[in-house]
Enzyme design. Sequence first.
Site, PDB file in Angstrom:
ATOM      1  N   ASP A  25     -11.942  65.273  17.524  1.00  0.00           N
ATOM      2  CA  ASP A  25     -12.204  66.603  18.084  1.00  0.00           C
ATOM      3  C   ASP A  25     -13.606  66.678  18.664  1.00  0.00           C
ATOM      4  OD1 ASP A  25     -11.721  69.215  18.750  1.00  0.00           O
ATOM      5  OD2 ASP A  25     -11.656  69.979  16.700  1.00  0.00           O
ATOM      6  N   ASN A  73      -1.261  70.478  22.746  1.00  0.00           N
ATOM      7  CA  ASN A  73      -2.257  70.240  23.797  1.00  0.00           C
ATOM      8  C   ASN A  73      -1.716  70.456  25.205  1.00  0.00           C
ATOM      9  OD1 ASN A  73      -4.019  67.570  22.041  1.00  0.00           O
ATOM     10  ND2 ASN A  73      -4.501  69.748  22.185  1.00  0.00           N
TER      11      ASN A  73
END
Length: 256
Positions: A25, A73
Site C-alpha cells: 500500500d 481496485n
Amino acid sequence: MTDQITAEIPVTASSRPRHVAIIMDGNNRWAKARRLKGVAGHKAGVDAVKAVVETCARQGVEVLTLFAFSSENWRRPKDEVSALMRLFVIALEREVRKLHRNNIRLRIIGDRTAFNPLLQDHMEKAEALTRENTAMTLVIAANYGGHWDITQATQAVAEKVRAGELAPSDITDDLIQQNLSIGDLPMPDLMIRTAGEQRISNFLLWHLAYTEFYFSDVYWPDFKAEEMLKALEAYGQRKRRFGQTDDQLASQATKQ
C-alpha cells in the site's frame, strides 16, 4: 513443500516465517508527495517488489504472497487501471526469467477472466516456465478477493455434492481449504501492510485466522530490504500461543 497442508490450527511455530503475505500500500501517496502521477508510484513499487523478493529468498522464506490488485481496485480511475495493466505485462516480460534463473516458482491467483487475453497469456507462460522451481514460491494476487476465493471453493465442493461424489457430512474445513487458491501452501505466518493502514481489505480471509500482523508507516516504494528485515525481526520476537498459555509454550520449548 512435501508436508501435508491442512486447515488445522498449529501448536507451535518457528521464529522464522515460512509464509509471508504483504498488502503493498501507498504507491499513490508516495507519488503524490513527490508531485508525480500515480503510475510513477506503481513503477517505483516494482523496485520494492524486487528487493523484498530477494530478501525473503535469502532469509529462507518458503512462500511470499503479494496483493497486487484487488477485486475492488477496478473502481479506480480508468487511466490508472490501464496503466497498471500495462505495467503488469511489462513486469512479467522483464522479471519472470530472473525468477526462473533464481529457481523461484511464480503463481498468480485471482479471477483472470476480467483481464485481457494478452495479459492472461503472459500469466500462463510465466507460470509454466517456473512451475518446477523449488527455492521459493512467489504468489501474486491479481483481481483477487477473499470473498471470491471462499465462494469459488464452496462452489467447487457443492458441485461434487451435486454429482454424488460427496455427502454434505463429508464437507470439512480441510476440504474447503483444498479448493482455495493456495490451499496447498502453508498458512501465512506473517501479514505485512505498508503505508500506515491497519486493515486486511478482503485479502486471504480464510488464511489469516492465526497470522501475525505487522503494520508499517512506510509507503510501499520505500519498503526495501531494510524494512523487510525489520518486519522479520519483529515477527521473531512474537509469542505465537495458538490458544495456549505461556507456561505451555515454555514446557514445549524445554522439551525441544
